[in-house]
Design an enzyme around this catalytic site. Structure first.
Site, PDB file in Angstrom:
ATOM      1  N   ARG A 214     -91.907   8.943 -48.916  1.00  0.00           N
ATOM      2  CA  ARG A 214     -93.396   9.490 -48.101  1.00  0.00           C
ATOM      3  C   ARG A 214     -94.092   8.362 -47.642  1.00  0.00           C
ATOM      4  O   ARG A 214     -94.675   8.626 -46.488  1.00  0.00           O
ATOM      5  CB  ARG A 214     -93.699  10.441 -49.255  1.00  0.00           C
ATOM      6  CG  ARG A 214     -93.152  11.662 -49.556  1.00  0.00           C
ATOM      7  CD  ARG A 214     -94.027  12.480 -50.376  1.00  0.00           C
ATOM      8  NE  ARG A 214     -93.956  12.274 -52.088  1.00  0.00           N
ATOM      9  CZ  ARG A 214     -92.974  12.672 -52.651  1.00  0.00           C
ATOM     10  NH1 ARG A 214     -92.529  13.591 -52.506  1.00  0.00           N
ATOM     11  NH2 ARG A 214     -93.020  12.486 -54.242  1.00  0.00           N
ATOM     12  N   PHE A 230     -88.204  21.998 -45.576  1.00  0.00           N
ATOM     13  CA  PHE A 230     -88.158  22.142 -46.887  1.00  0.00           C
ATOM     14  C   PHE A 230     -89.289  21.272 -47.566  1.00  0.00           C
ATOM     15  O   PHE A 230     -89.140  20.587 -48.461  1.00  0.00           O
ATOM     16  CB  PHE A 230     -86.771  21.415 -47.283  1.00  0.00           C
ATOM     17  CG  PHE A 230     -85.396  21.862 -46.669  1.00  0.00           C
ATOM     18  CD1 PHE A 230     -84.901  23.146 -46.920  1.00  0.00           C
ATOM     19  CD2 PHE A 230     -84.921  21.197 -45.687  1.00  0.00           C
ATOM     20  CE1 PHE A 230     -83.796  23.548 -46.407  1.00  0.00           C
ATOM     21  CE2 PHE A 230     -83.876  21.629 -44.888  1.00  0.00           C
ATOM     22  CZ  PHE A 230     -83.215  22.953 -45.540  1.00  0.00           C
ATOM     23  N   ASP A 252     -90.938  26.010 -45.802  1.00  0.00           N
ATOM     24  CA  ASP A 252     -90.379  26.335 -47.030  1.00  0.00           C
ATOM     25  C   ASP A 252     -90.037  27.773 -47.261  1.00  0.00           C
ATOM     26  O   ASP A 252     -90.651  28.586 -46.813  1.00  0.00           O
ATOM     27  CB  ASP A 252     -91.004  25.691 -48.175  1.00  0.00           C
ATOM     28  CG  ASP A 252     -90.117  25.253 -49.450  1.00  0.00           C
ATOM     29  OD1 ASP A 252     -89.767  24.195 -49.387  1.00  0.00           O
ATOM     30  OD2 ASP A 252     -89.714  26.231 -50.241  1.00  0.00           O
ATOM     31  N   ASP A 301     -85.813  17.460 -45.979  1.00  0.00           N
ATOM     32  CA  ASP A 301     -85.850  16.942 -47.386  1.00  0.00           C
ATOM     33  C   ASP A 301     -85.061  18.215 -48.061  1.00  0.00           C
ATOM     34  O   ASP A 301     -85.994  19.037 -48.902  1.00  0.00           O
ATOM     35  CB  ASP A 301     -87.110  16.586 -48.003  1.00  0.00           C
ATOM     36  CG  ASP A 301     -87.205  16.344 -49.230  1.00  0.00           C
ATOM     37  OD1 ASP A 301     -86.176  15.952 -49.835  1.00  0.00           O
ATOM     38  OD2 ASP A 301     -88.186  16.020 -50.118  1.00  0.00           O
ATOM     39  N   CYS A 341     -80.060  14.743 -51.668  1.00  0.00           N
ATOM     40  CA  CYS A 341     -80.360  14.344 -53.207  1.00  0.00           C
ATOM     41  C   CYS A 341     -79.382  14.752 -54.162  1.00  0.00           C
ATOM     42  O   CYS A 341     -79.655  14.963 -55.295  1.00  0.00           O
ATOM     43  CB  CYS A 341     -81.627  15.127 -53.577  1.00  0.00           C
ATOM     44  SG  CYS A 341     -81.531  16.943 -53.532  1.00  0.00           S
TER      45      CYS A 341
END
Length: 400
Positions: A214, A230, A252, A301, A341
Protein backbone atom coordinates in the site's frame (compact mmCIF):
# COMPACT_ATOMS: atom_id res chain seq x y z
CA UNK A 1 4.85 -42.27 29.74
CA UNK A 2 7.16 -43.39 26.96
CA UNK A 3 7.10 -41.19 23.87
CA UNK A 4 5.41 -42.58 20.77
CA UNK A 5 7.61 -42.98 17.70
CA UNK A 6 6.49 -42.41 14.12
CA UNK A 7 8.67 -44.12 11.50
CA UNK A 8 8.58 -42.96 7.88
CA UNK A 9 8.43 -45.23 4.87
CA UNK A 10 11.66 -45.64 2.94
CA UNK A 11 12.03 -42.82 0.41
CA UNK A 12 9.38 -40.64 2.07
CA UNK A 13 9.64 -37.45 4.13
CA UNK A 14 10.91 -35.39 1.22
CA UNK A 15 9.28 -32.20 2.49
CA UNK A 16 10.66 -32.45 6.01
CA UNK A 17 14.11 -33.47 4.75
CA UNK A 18 14.20 -30.42 2.49
CA UNK A 19 13.46 -28.05 5.39
CA UNK A 20 9.66 -28.15 5.46
CA UNK A 21 7.41 -28.69 8.48
CA UNK A 22 4.82 -31.26 7.39
CA UNK A 23 4.57 -35.05 7.18
CA UNK A 24 1.57 -36.40 5.28
CA UNK A 25 -0.50 -39.47 6.11
CA UNK A 26 0.80 -41.53 3.17
CA UNK A 27 4.44 -41.03 4.22
CA UNK A 28 4.19 -42.97 7.49
CA UNK A 29 5.33 -46.60 7.78
CA UNK A 30 4.36 -47.40 11.37
CA UNK A 31 3.73 -45.90 14.79
CA UNK A 32 4.82 -47.47 18.07
CA UNK A 33 3.47 -46.50 21.48
CA UNK A 34 0.18 -45.07 22.65
CA UNK A 35 -0.85 -41.52 21.81
CA UNK A 36 -3.86 -39.24 21.53
CA UNK A 37 -4.43 -36.85 18.66
CA UNK A 38 -2.57 -33.61 19.38
CA UNK A 39 0.24 -35.32 21.31
CA UNK A 40 3.92 -34.73 20.66
CA UNK A 41 5.60 -37.73 18.98
CA UNK A 42 9.17 -38.54 17.98
CA UNK A 43 9.87 -38.85 14.25
CA UNK A 44 12.32 -41.36 12.82
CA UNK A 45 13.38 -42.03 9.27
CA UNK A 46 12.83 -45.56 7.91
CA UNK A 47 16.24 -46.64 9.26
CA UNK A 48 15.66 -45.30 12.78
CA UNK A 49 17.51 -41.99 12.29
CA UNK A 50 15.90 -39.37 14.60
CA UNK A 51 14.42 -36.43 12.68
CA UNK A 52 12.81 -34.41 15.44
CA UNK A 53 9.47 -34.03 17.19
CA UNK A 54 6.05 -32.82 16.18
CA UNK A 55 2.38 -33.15 17.05
CA UNK A 56 0.23 -35.81 15.44
CA UNK A 57 -3.39 -35.81 14.34
CA UNK A 58 -4.91 -38.81 12.61
CA UNK A 59 -7.89 -36.72 11.47
CA UNK A 60 -5.67 -34.67 9.16
CA UNK A 61 -3.91 -35.50 5.90
CA UNK A 62 -1.11 -33.38 7.36
CA UNK A 63 -0.51 -36.13 9.89
CA UNK A 64 2.43 -34.50 11.74
CA UNK A 65 3.50 -30.86 12.05
CA UNK A 66 7.11 -30.49 13.09
CA UNK A 67 7.97 -28.53 16.24
CA UNK A 68 11.73 -29.13 16.40
CA UNK A 69 14.49 -31.00 14.55
CA UNK A 70 16.26 -31.67 17.83
CA UNK A 71 15.20 -35.17 18.90
CA UNK A 72 16.25 -34.49 22.52
CA UNK A 73 14.37 -31.19 22.83
CA UNK A 74 11.53 -31.05 25.38
CA UNK A 75 8.48 -29.15 24.13
CA UNK A 76 7.92 -27.24 27.37
CA UNK A 77 7.35 -23.67 28.56
CA UNK A 78 11.01 -22.72 28.06
CA UNK A 79 10.89 -24.01 24.49
CA UNK A 80 7.68 -22.11 23.70
CA UNK A 81 9.05 -19.00 25.38
CA UNK A 82 12.11 -19.01 23.15
CA UNK A 83 10.01 -19.51 20.01
CA UNK A 84 7.75 -16.56 20.95
CA UNK A 85 10.71 -14.36 21.88
CA UNK A 86 12.42 -15.10 18.57
CA UNK A 87 9.25 -14.17 16.68
CA UNK A 88 8.84 -10.84 18.52
CA UNK A 89 12.51 -9.86 18.28
CA UNK A 90 12.36 -10.50 14.52
CA UNK A 91 9.30 -8.21 14.12
CA UNK A 92 10.99 -5.41 16.04
CA UNK A 93 13.79 -5.44 13.46
CA UNK A 94 11.76 -5.68 10.23
CA UNK A 95 8.38 -3.88 10.61
CA UNK A 96 6.43 -1.15 12.31
CA UNK A 97 5.09 -3.10 15.30
CA UNK A 98 2.18 -0.75 16.03
CA UNK A 99 0.09 -3.33 14.18
CA UNK A 100 1.73 -6.45 12.81
CA UNK A 101 1.62 -10.22 12.60
CA UNK A 102 3.70 -11.49 15.51
CA UNK A 103 3.38 -15.23 14.86
CA UNK A 104 3.00 -16.68 11.37
CA UNK A 105 2.60 -20.41 11.86
CA UNK A 106 5.19 -22.65 10.25
CA UNK A 107 7.36 -19.69 9.24
CA UNK A 108 7.87 -18.96 12.97
CA UNK A 109 8.23 -22.67 13.80
CA UNK A 110 4.90 -22.65 15.67
CA UNK A 111 2.85 -24.59 13.10
CA UNK A 112 -0.82 -23.81 12.73
CA UNK A 113 -0.82 -20.66 14.88
CA UNK A 114 -1.35 -17.05 13.79
CA UNK A 115 -1.27 -14.07 16.17
CA UNK A 116 -1.91 -10.53 14.92
CA UNK A 117 -1.41 -7.40 16.99
CA UNK A 118 -3.76 -4.48 16.32
CA UNK A 119 -2.55 -1.67 18.55
CA UNK A 120 -3.19 -3.05 22.07
CA UNK A 121 -5.36 -6.02 20.97
CA UNK A 122 -4.23 -9.52 19.99
CA UNK A 123 -6.18 -11.71 17.57
CA UNK A 124 -5.34 -15.41 17.49
CA UNK A 125 -6.15 -18.02 14.86
CA UNK A 126 -5.42 -21.66 15.70
CA UNK A 127 -5.64 -24.13 12.82
CA UNK A 128 -4.09 -27.34 14.17
CA UNK A 129 -5.03 -29.54 17.11
CA UNK A 130 -1.58 -29.81 18.70
CA UNK A 131 -0.92 -26.07 18.73
CA UNK A 132 -4.49 -25.46 19.92
CA UNK A 133 -3.58 -27.19 23.18
CA UNK A 134 -0.61 -24.83 23.61
CA UNK A 135 -2.44 -21.70 22.46
CA UNK A 136 -3.26 -20.12 25.81
CA UNK A 137 0.20 -20.79 27.25
CA UNK A 138 1.77 -19.17 24.15
CA UNK A 139 -0.51 -16.15 24.50
CA UNK A 140 0.37 -15.77 28.20
CA UNK A 141 4.05 -15.83 27.29
CA UNK A 142 3.52 -13.25 24.53
CA UNK A 143 1.54 -10.85 26.74
CA UNK A 144 4.30 -10.95 29.39
CA UNK A 145 6.98 -10.46 26.72
CA UNK A 146 5.24 -7.42 25.25
CA UNK A 147 4.82 -5.95 28.74
CA UNK A 148 8.62 -6.00 29.07
CA UNK A 149 8.69 -3.56 26.12
CA UNK A 150 6.04 -1.35 27.74
CA UNK A 151 3.18 -2.70 25.59
CA UNK A 152 0.07 -3.44 27.62
CA UNK A 153 -2.32 -5.78 25.84
CA UNK A 154 -5.92 -4.77 26.53
CA UNK A 155 -7.59 -7.91 25.26
CA UNK A 156 -7.42 -11.05 23.13
CA UNK A 157 -9.96 -12.25 20.59
CA UNK A 158 -9.96 -15.67 18.94
CA UNK A 159 -10.82 -16.03 15.24
CA UNK A 160 -10.40 -19.78 14.84
CA UNK A 161 -13.43 -19.91 12.55
CA UNK A 162 -11.75 -20.98 9.31
CA UNK A 163 -13.10 -24.04 7.49
CA UNK A 164 -9.70 -25.74 7.51
CA UNK A 165 -10.19 -26.52 11.21
CA UNK A 166 -12.75 -29.10 10.12
CA UNK A 167 -9.95 -30.97 8.33
CA UNK A 168 -8.31 -31.36 11.75
CA UNK A 169 -11.46 -32.75 13.32
CA UNK A 170 -11.93 -29.48 15.20
CA UNK A 171 -14.93 -27.21 15.52
CA UNK A 172 -14.84 -23.65 14.21
CA UNK A 173 -14.82 -21.18 17.09
CA UNK A 174 -14.54 -17.47 17.81
CA UNK A 175 -14.82 -15.33 20.91
CA UNK A 176 -13.01 -13.55 23.71
CA UNK A 177 -10.09 -15.13 25.53
CA UNK A 178 -10.29 -13.41 28.90
CA UNK A 179 -12.17 -10.18 29.49
CA UNK A 180 -14.49 -8.70 26.86
CA UNK A 181 -13.65 -5.41 25.11
CA UNK A 182 -14.84 -3.21 22.23
CA UNK A 183 -13.94 -5.26 19.13
CA UNK A 184 -13.70 -2.18 16.89
CA UNK A 185 -10.05 -1.24 17.29
CA UNK A 186 -8.40 1.84 15.81
CA UNK A 187 -4.98 1.36 14.22
CA UNK A 188 -2.65 3.56 12.15
CA UNK A 189 -0.64 2.28 9.20
CA UNK A 190 1.41 4.35 6.73
CA UNK A 191 -0.13 7.47 8.26
CA UNK A 192 -3.69 6.23 7.57
CA UNK A 193 -6.12 5.47 10.42
CA UNK A 194 -8.55 2.52 10.31
CA UNK A 195 -11.19 0.95 12.46
CA UNK A 196 -10.53 -2.80 12.48
CA UNK A 197 -13.43 -5.06 13.38
CA UNK A 198 -11.64 -8.06 14.89
CA UNK A 199 -14.94 -9.85 15.54
CA UNK A 200 -16.67 -9.63 12.15
CA UNK A 201 -13.93 -8.57 9.73
CA UNK A 202 -12.40 -11.01 7.26
CA UNK A 203 -9.79 -13.44 8.64
CA UNK A 204 -8.35 -11.73 11.74
CA UNK A 205 -10.03 -8.41 10.88
CA UNK A 206 -7.55 -6.68 8.59
CA UNK A 207 -4.97 -7.70 5.98
CA UNK A 208 -1.61 -6.69 7.42
CA UNK A 209 0.33 -8.48 4.67
CA UNK A 210 -0.21 -5.62 2.16
CA UNK A 211 1.16 -2.91 4.48
CA UNK A 212 4.22 -1.94 2.45
CA UNK A 213 2.56 -2.64 -0.91
CA UNK A 214 0.00 0.00 0.00
CA UNK A 215 2.88 2.34 0.79
CA UNK A 216 4.55 1.54 -2.56
CA UNK A 217 1.40 2.59 -4.42
CA UNK A 218 1.25 5.97 -2.67
CA UNK A 219 4.01 7.53 -4.78
CA UNK A 220 2.06 6.87 -7.99
CA UNK A 221 -1.12 8.55 -6.82
CA UNK A 222 -0.32 12.25 -6.41
CA UNK A 223 -2.93 14.24 -8.36
CA UNK A 224 -4.15 10.97 -9.95
CA UNK A 225 -7.56 9.51 -10.68
CA UNK A 226 -7.52 6.10 -9.00
CA UNK A 227 -9.72 2.99 -9.18
CA UNK A 228 -9.29 0.52 -6.30
CA UNK A 229 -10.98 -2.82 -6.99
CA UNK A 230 -11.86 -5.28 -4.19
CA UNK A 231 -11.22 -2.44 -1.76
CA UNK A 232 -12.44 -4.41 1.32
CA UNK A 233 -12.26 -1.76 4.07
CA UNK A 234 -10.70 0.86 1.79
CA UNK A 235 -7.01 0.42 2.54
CA UNK A 236 -5.46 0.96 -0.92
CA UNK A 237 -8.01 3.67 -1.73
CA UNK A 238 -7.22 5.60 1.44
CA UNK A 239 -3.47 5.30 0.87
CA UNK A 240 -4.02 6.77 -2.60
CA UNK A 241 -6.08 9.65 -1.22
CA UNK A 242 -3.61 10.30 1.60
CA UNK A 243 -0.85 10.55 -1.02
CA UNK A 244 -2.71 13.35 -2.82
CA UNK A 245 -4.93 11.64 -5.41
CA UNK A 246 -7.52 14.07 -6.75
CA UNK A 247 -10.25 11.40 -7.08
CA UNK A 248 -10.47 7.82 -5.79
CA UNK A 249 -13.18 5.22 -6.41
CA UNK A 250 -13.12 2.09 -4.25
CA UNK A 251 -15.23 -0.91 -5.24
CA UNK A 252 -16.27 -4.00 -3.25
CA UNK A 253 -19.12 -6.51 -3.45
CA UNK A 254 -19.62 -6.42 0.33
CA UNK A 255 -21.94 -3.73 1.65
CA UNK A 256 -20.41 -4.26 5.09
CA UNK A 257 -16.92 -3.70 3.69
CA UNK A 258 -18.03 -0.58 1.80
CA UNK A 259 -19.64 0.79 4.97
CA UNK A 260 -16.43 0.24 6.92
CA UNK A 261 -14.40 1.84 4.11
CA UNK A 262 -16.60 4.95 4.14
CA UNK A 263 -16.23 5.16 7.91
CA UNK A 264 -12.45 4.95 7.54
CA UNK A 265 -12.53 7.72 4.92
CA UNK A 266 -14.36 9.98 7.38
CA UNK A 267 -11.91 9.05 10.12
CA UNK A 268 -9.09 10.40 7.93
CA UNK A 269 -11.10 13.41 6.63
CA UNK A 270 -10.81 12.07 3.06
CA UNK A 271 -14.49 11.67 2.24
CA UNK A 272 -14.35 14.61 -0.20
CA UNK A 273 -11.96 12.72 -2.50
CA UNK A 274 -12.89 9.07 -1.97
CA UNK A 275 -16.12 7.40 -3.08
CA UNK A 276 -17.01 3.77 -2.39
CA UNK A 277 -19.32 1.68 -4.55
CA UNK A 278 -20.89 -1.65 -3.62
CA UNK A 279 -20.57 -3.47 -6.94
CA UNK A 280 -19.34 -6.74 -8.45
CA UNK A 281 -15.97 -5.86 -10.00
CA UNK A 282 -16.41 -8.34 -12.86
CA UNK A 283 -19.65 -6.60 -13.85
CA UNK A 284 -18.43 -3.05 -13.24
CA UNK A 285 -15.20 -3.05 -15.26
CA UNK A 286 -16.88 -3.71 -18.65
CA UNK A 287 -19.43 -0.96 -17.86
CA UNK A 288 -16.64 1.54 -17.17
CA UNK A 289 -14.90 0.49 -20.39
CA UNK A 290 -18.11 1.02 -22.37
CA UNK A 291 -18.39 4.52 -20.88
CA UNK A 292 -14.76 5.14 -21.97
CA UNK A 293 -13.68 5.90 -18.41
CA UNK A 294 -9.93 6.20 -17.86
CA UNK A 295 -7.82 6.18 -14.70
CA UNK A 296 -4.22 7.11 -13.93
CA UNK A 297 -3.91 4.18 -11.51
CA UNK A 298 -5.93 0.96 -11.24
CA UNK A 299 -5.42 -1.36 -8.26
CA UNK A 300 -6.52 -5.01 -8.20
CA UNK A 301 -6.46 -6.73 -4.80
CA UNK A 302 -8.86 -9.65 -5.26
CA UNK A 303 -9.57 -12.45 -2.80
CA UNK A 304 -7.91 -15.79 -3.52
CA UNK A 305 -9.57 -17.16 -6.65
CA UNK A 306 -8.25 -20.63 -5.82
CA UNK A 307 -7.78 -22.43 -2.53
CA UNK A 308 -6.84 -25.79 -4.05
CA UNK A 309 -4.80 -27.14 -6.93
CA UNK A 310 -7.99 -28.47 -8.53
CA UNK A 311 -9.38 -25.00 -9.23
CA UNK A 312 -6.24 -23.30 -10.57
CA UNK A 313 -7.47 -23.36 -14.20
CA UNK A 314 -10.62 -21.44 -13.31
CA UNK A 315 -8.56 -19.04 -11.22
CA UNK A 316 -6.33 -18.29 -14.22
CA UNK A 317 -9.41 -17.29 -16.21
CA UNK A 318 -10.54 -14.96 -13.41
CA UNK A 319 -7.15 -13.28 -13.01
CA UNK A 320 -6.78 -12.89 -16.78
CA UNK A 321 -10.24 -11.37 -17.11
CA UNK A 322 -9.89 -8.72 -14.40
CA UNK A 323 -6.36 -7.79 -15.48
CA UNK A 324 -7.22 -7.30 -19.14
CA UNK A 325 -10.31 -5.29 -18.20
CA UNK A 326 -8.23 -3.17 -15.82
CA UNK A 327 -5.54 -2.54 -18.44
CA UNK A 328 -8.17 -1.14 -20.81
CA UNK A 329 -9.14 1.39 -18.13
CA UNK A 330 -5.58 2.62 -17.50
CA UNK A 331 -4.53 5.73 -19.39
CA UNK A 332 -1.58 5.33 -21.73
CA UNK A 333 1.43 5.61 -19.44
CA UNK A 334 -0.67 5.06 -16.31
CA UNK A 335 -0.11 2.35 -13.72
CA UNK A 336 -1.60 -1.00 -12.76
CA UNK A 337 -1.02 -2.58 -9.36
CA UNK A 338 -2.13 -6.22 -9.39
CA UNK A 339 -1.77 -9.17 -7.07
CA UNK A 340 -2.68 -12.74 -6.20
CA UNK A 341 -2.95 -13.97 -2.61
CA UNK A 342 -3.26 -17.69 -3.37
CA UNK A 343 -0.16 -19.81 -2.83
CA UNK A 344 -1.59 -22.32 -5.35
CA UNK A 345 -1.20 -19.60 -8.00
CA UNK A 346 2.57 -19.74 -8.45
CA UNK A 347 4.53 -16.57 -9.16
CA UNK A 348 5.42 -17.91 -12.62
CA UNK A 349 1.80 -18.74 -13.47
CA UNK A 350 0.52 -15.40 -12.19
CA UNK A 351 3.15 -13.47 -14.18
CA UNK A 352 2.30 -15.43 -17.33
CA UNK A 353 -1.44 -14.83 -16.78
CA UNK A 354 -0.95 -11.05 -16.49
CA UNK A 355 1.38 -11.08 -19.52
CA UNK A 356 -1.24 -12.97 -21.54
CA UNK A 357 -3.89 -10.44 -20.54
CA UNK A 358 -1.64 -7.63 -21.77
CA UNK A 359 -1.10 -9.35 -25.12
CA UNK A 360 -4.84 -9.90 -25.51
CA UNK A 361 -5.56 -6.15 -25.21
CA UNK A 362 -2.42 -4.99 -27.05
CA UNK A 363 -0.79 -3.33 -24.06
CA UNK A 364 2.89 -3.31 -23.21
CA UNK A 365 3.86 -3.63 -19.56
CA UNK A 366 6.87 -1.98 -18.00
CA UNK A 367 7.54 -3.53 -14.61
CA UNK A 368 8.05 -0.95 -11.88
CA UNK A 369 8.19 -3.31 -8.90
CA UNK A 370 7.75 -6.97 -8.02
CA UNK A 371 6.83 -7.37 -4.37
CA UNK A 372 5.44 -9.89 -1.92
CA UNK A 373 3.91 -9.98 1.57
CA UNK A 374 5.22 -7.72 4.34
CA UNK A 375 8.18 -9.13 6.28
CA UNK A 376 6.07 -9.84 9.37
CA UNK A 377 4.73 -12.66 7.16
CA UNK A 378 8.16 -14.26 6.55
CA UNK A 379 8.56 -16.80 3.77
CA UNK A 380 10.10 -20.04 4.97
CA UNK A 381 11.83 -21.63 2.01
CA UNK A 382 10.65 -25.21 1.48
CA UNK A 383 7.39 -24.37 3.25
CA UNK A 384 5.51 -23.34 0.12
CA UNK A 385 2.36 -22.43 1.99
CA UNK A 386 4.19 -19.49 3.64
CA UNK A 387 4.74 -17.81 0.23
CA UNK A 388 1.39 -16.75 -1.13
CA UNK A 389 1.27 -13.03 -2.04
CA UNK A 390 2.52 -11.92 -5.45
CA UNK A 391 2.29 -8.16 -6.10
CA UNK A 392 3.29 -6.27 -9.25
CA UNK A 393 3.26 -2.64 -10.23
CA UNK A 394 3.35 -2.00 -14.00
CA UNK A 395 3.31 1.00 -16.22
CA UNK A 396 0.77 0.26 -18.94
CA UNK A 397 1.66 1.49 -22.43
CA UNK A 398 -0.45 1.27 -25.56
CA UNK A 399 1.20 -0.42 -28.55
CA UNK A 400 2.49 2.19 -31.00
Amino acid sequence: MKESVVTLKKGEGRTIKAGGMWIFDNEIGNITGDFSNGDIVAIHDFDGYPMGKGFINENSKIRIRLMTRNARQEIDSDFLGQRVKNAWEYRKKVVDTGSCRIIFGEADFLPGLVVDKFSDILVVESLALGIDRMKEEILDILVRLLAQDGIRIRGIYERSDAKVRLNEGMERTKGFIGEEFDTNVMIEENGVKYFVDVKEGQKTGYFLDQKYNRLAVQKLCRNARVLDCFTHTGSFALNAAMAGAREVVGVDASQTGVGQAARNARLNHLEDRVTFWCRDVFELLPELEEKKEKFDVVILDPPAFTKSRNSVKNAVKGYREINLRAMKLVKDGGFLATCSCSHFMSSELFAETVHQAARNVHRRLRQVECRTQAPDHPILWEADESYYLKFYIFQVCEEK
